[in-house]
Scaffold this motif. Structure first.
Motif, PDB file in Angstrom:
ATOM      1  N   ILE A 185      -3.973  19.040  -2.855  1.00  0.00           N
ATOM      2  CA  ILE A 185      -4.510  18.522  -1.597  1.00  0.00           C
ATOM      3  C   ILE A 185      -4.830  17.033  -1.733  1.00  0.00           C
ATOM      4  O   ILE A 185      -4.494  16.234  -0.855  1.00  0.00           O
ATOM      5  CB  ILE A 185      -5.763  19.312  -1.171  1.00  0.00           C
ATOM      6  N   VAL A 186      -5.462  16.667  -2.825  1.00  0.00           N
ATOM      7  CA  VAL A 186      -5.840  15.270  -3.037  1.00  0.00           C
ATOM      8  C   VAL A 186      -4.606  14.383  -3.138  1.00  0.00           C
ATOM      9  O   VAL A 186      -4.545  13.309  -2.525  1.00  0.00           O
ATOM     10  CB  VAL A 186      -6.725  15.133  -4.301  1.00  0.00           C
ATOM     11  N   ASP A 222      -6.718  27.892 -10.956  1.00  0.00           N
ATOM     12  CA  ASP A 222      -5.985  28.000  -9.689  1.00  0.00           C
ATOM     13  C   ASP A 222      -6.628  27.121  -8.617  1.00  0.00           C
ATOM     14  O   ASP A 222      -5.945  26.410  -7.890  1.00  0.00           O
ATOM     15  CB  ASP A 222      -5.932  29.455  -9.206  1.00  0.00           C
ATOM     16  N   PHE A 223      -7.954  27.186  -8.539  1.00  0.00           N
ATOM     17  CA  PHE A 223      -8.673  26.374  -7.564  1.00  0.00           C
ATOM     18  C   PHE A 223      -8.456  24.884  -7.829  1.00  0.00           C
ATOM     19  O   PHE A 223      -8.192  24.113  -6.894  1.00  0.00           O
ATOM     20  CB  PHE A 223     -10.171  26.705  -7.611  1.00  0.00           C
ATOM     21  N   LEU A 224      -8.557  24.467  -9.080  1.00  0.00           N
ATOM     22  CA  LEU A 224      -8.379  23.052  -9.408  1.00  0.00           C
ATOM     23  C   LEU A 224      -6.961  22.577  -9.109  1.00  0.00           C
ATOM     24  O   LEU A 224      -6.770  21.435  -8.667  1.00  0.00           O
ATOM     25  CB  LEU A 224      -8.737  22.798 -10.869  1.00  0.00           C
ATOM     26  N   ARG A 225      -5.964  23.434  -9.327  1.00  0.00           N
ATOM     27  CA  ARG A 225      -4.586  23.057  -9.007  1.00  0.00           C
ATOM     28  C   ARG A 225      -4.399  22.887  -7.498  1.00  0.00           C
ATOM     29  O   ARG A 225      -3.734  21.954  -7.039  1.00  0.00           O
ATOM     30  CB  ARG A 225      -3.618  24.091  -9.570  1.00  0.00           C
ATOM     31  N   TYR A 279      -3.552  11.463  -0.547  1.00  0.00           N
ATOM     32  CA  TYR A 279      -3.335  10.095  -1.022  1.00  0.00           C
ATOM     33  C   TYR A 279      -1.960   9.584  -0.595  1.00  0.00           C
ATOM     34  O   TYR A 279      -1.840   8.477  -0.084  1.00  0.00           O
ATOM     35  CB  TYR A 279      -3.462  10.033  -2.545  1.00  0.00           C
ATOM     36  N   ILE A 280      -0.937  10.392  -0.807  1.00  0.00           N
ATOM     37  CA  ILE A 280       0.431   9.982  -0.460  1.00  0.00           C
ATOM     38  C   ILE A 280       0.549   9.742   1.039  1.00  0.00           C
ATOM     39  O   ILE A 280       1.114   8.737   1.472  1.00  0.00           O
ATOM     40  CB  ILE A 280       1.461  11.026  -0.936  1.00  0.00           C
ATOM     41  N   ASN A 281       0.010  10.654   1.851  1.00  0.00           N
ATOM     42  CA  ASN A 281       0.072  10.485   3.303  1.00  0.00           C
ATOM     43  C   ASN A 281      -0.646   9.218   3.748  1.00  0.00           C
ATOM     44  O   ASN A 281      -0.133   8.482   4.594  1.00  0.00           O
ATOM     45  CB  ASN A 281      -0.510  11.702   4.021  1.00  0.00           C
ATOM     46  N   ASN A 282      -1.806   8.952   3.198  1.00  0.00           N
ATOM     47  CA  ASN A 282      -2.544   7.742   3.568  1.00  0.00           C
ATOM     48  C   ASN A 282      -1.843   6.499   3.059  1.00  0.00           C
ATOM     49  O   ASN A 282      -1.818   5.479   3.738  1.00  0.00           O
ATOM     50  CB  ASN A 282      -3.970   7.793   3.040  1.00  0.00           C
ATOM     51  N   HIS A 283      -1.276   6.572   1.887  1.00  0.00           N
ATOM     52  CA  HIS A 283      -0.582   5.426   1.314  1.00  0.00           C
ATOM     53  C   HIS A 283       0.676   5.098   2.131  1.00  0.00           C
ATOM     54  O   HIS A 283       0.953   3.940   2.401  1.00  0.00           O
ATOM     55  CB  HIS A 283      -0.216   5.699  -0.144  1.00  0.00           C
ATOM     56  N   GLU A 284       1.423   6.111   2.518  1.00  0.00           N
ATOM     57  CA  GLU A 284       2.629   5.895   3.319  1.00  0.00           C
ATOM     58  C   GLU A 284       2.268   5.368   4.706  1.00  0.00           C
ATOM     59  O   GLU A 284       2.959   4.513   5.239  1.00  0.00           O
ATOM     60  CB  GLU A 284       3.442   7.187   3.432  1.00  0.00           C
ATOM     61  N   SER A 285       1.175   5.841   5.281  1.00  0.00           N
ATOM     62  CA  SER A 285       0.749   5.371   6.599  1.00  0.00           C
ATOM     63  C   SER A 285       0.381   3.898   6.551  1.00  0.00           C
ATOM     64  O   SER A 285       0.798   3.116   7.395  1.00  0.00           O
ATOM     65  CB  SER A 285      -0.461   6.161   7.089  1.00  0.00           C
ATOM     66  N   SER A 286      -0.383   3.495   5.561  1.00  0.00           N
ATOM     67  CA  SER A 286      -0.790   2.096   5.458  1.00  0.00           C
ATOM     68  C   SER A 286       0.395   1.209   5.105  1.00  0.00           C
ATOM     69  O   SER A 286       0.471   0.063   5.519  1.00  0.00           O
ATOM     70  CB  SER A 286      -1.911   1.917   4.433  1.00  0.00           C
ATOM     71  N   ARG A 287       1.332   1.750   4.366  1.00  0.00           N
ATOM     72  CA  ARG A 287       2.538   0.982   3.990  1.00  0.00           C
ATOM     73  C   ARG A 287       3.380   0.678   5.228  1.00  0.00           C
ATOM     74  O   ARG A 287       3.843  -0.429   5.409  1.00  0.00           O
ATOM     75  CB  ARG A 287       3.348   1.766   2.972  1.00  0.00           C
ATOM     76  N   SER A 288       3.583   1.667   6.099  1.00  0.00           N
ATOM     77  CA  SER A 288       4.397   1.451   7.290  1.00  0.00           C
ATOM     78  C   SER A 288       3.690   0.508   8.271  1.00  0.00           C
ATOM     79  O   SER A 288       4.340  -0.290   8.939  1.00  0.00           O
ATOM     80  CB  SER A 288       4.754   2.760   7.961  1.00  0.00           C
ATOM     81  N   ILE A 289       2.376   0.571   8.344  1.00  0.00           N
ATOM     82  CA  ILE A 289       1.635  -0.338   9.214  1.00  0.00           C
ATOM     83  C   ILE A 289       1.766  -1.769   8.691  1.00  0.00           C
ATOM     84  O   ILE A 289       2.033  -2.686   9.437  1.00  0.00           O
ATOM     85  CB  ILE A 289       0.139   0.083   9.300  1.00  0.00           C
TER      86      ILE A 289
END
Length: 64
Positions: free
Chosen positions: A44-45, A36-39, A49-59
């Motif tokens: 979260i990871v 459960d903890f690993l899931r 990653y997706i949030n950071n990737h989308e942010s850098s993509r739009s910039i």
């Protein structure tokens, strides 16, 4: 890949067996808690990653 996955889900029983083979004795309940903890951690990871990737993509898209 070995046969530890059933429908892409690692069961508590199989996790317990893997841990035992590596010298770590845990109960079935503890094994489930670990999974459960690993899931949660994996979600979260991936979200991070997706949030950071989308942010850098739009910039980058705005610079062209």
């Amino acid at each position: 890949m070995n046969n530890t996955l059933v429908n892409n889900v690692l069961t508590a029983e199989k996790a317990q067996k893997i841990l035992r083979e590596d010298g770590l004795e845990v109960s079935l309940d503890e094994s489930q808690l670990i999974l459960d903890f690993l899931r949660i951690l994996a979600k979260i990871v991936v979200k991070h990653y997706i949030n950071n990737h989308e942010s850098s993509r739009s910039i980058c898209a705005g610079k062209h």
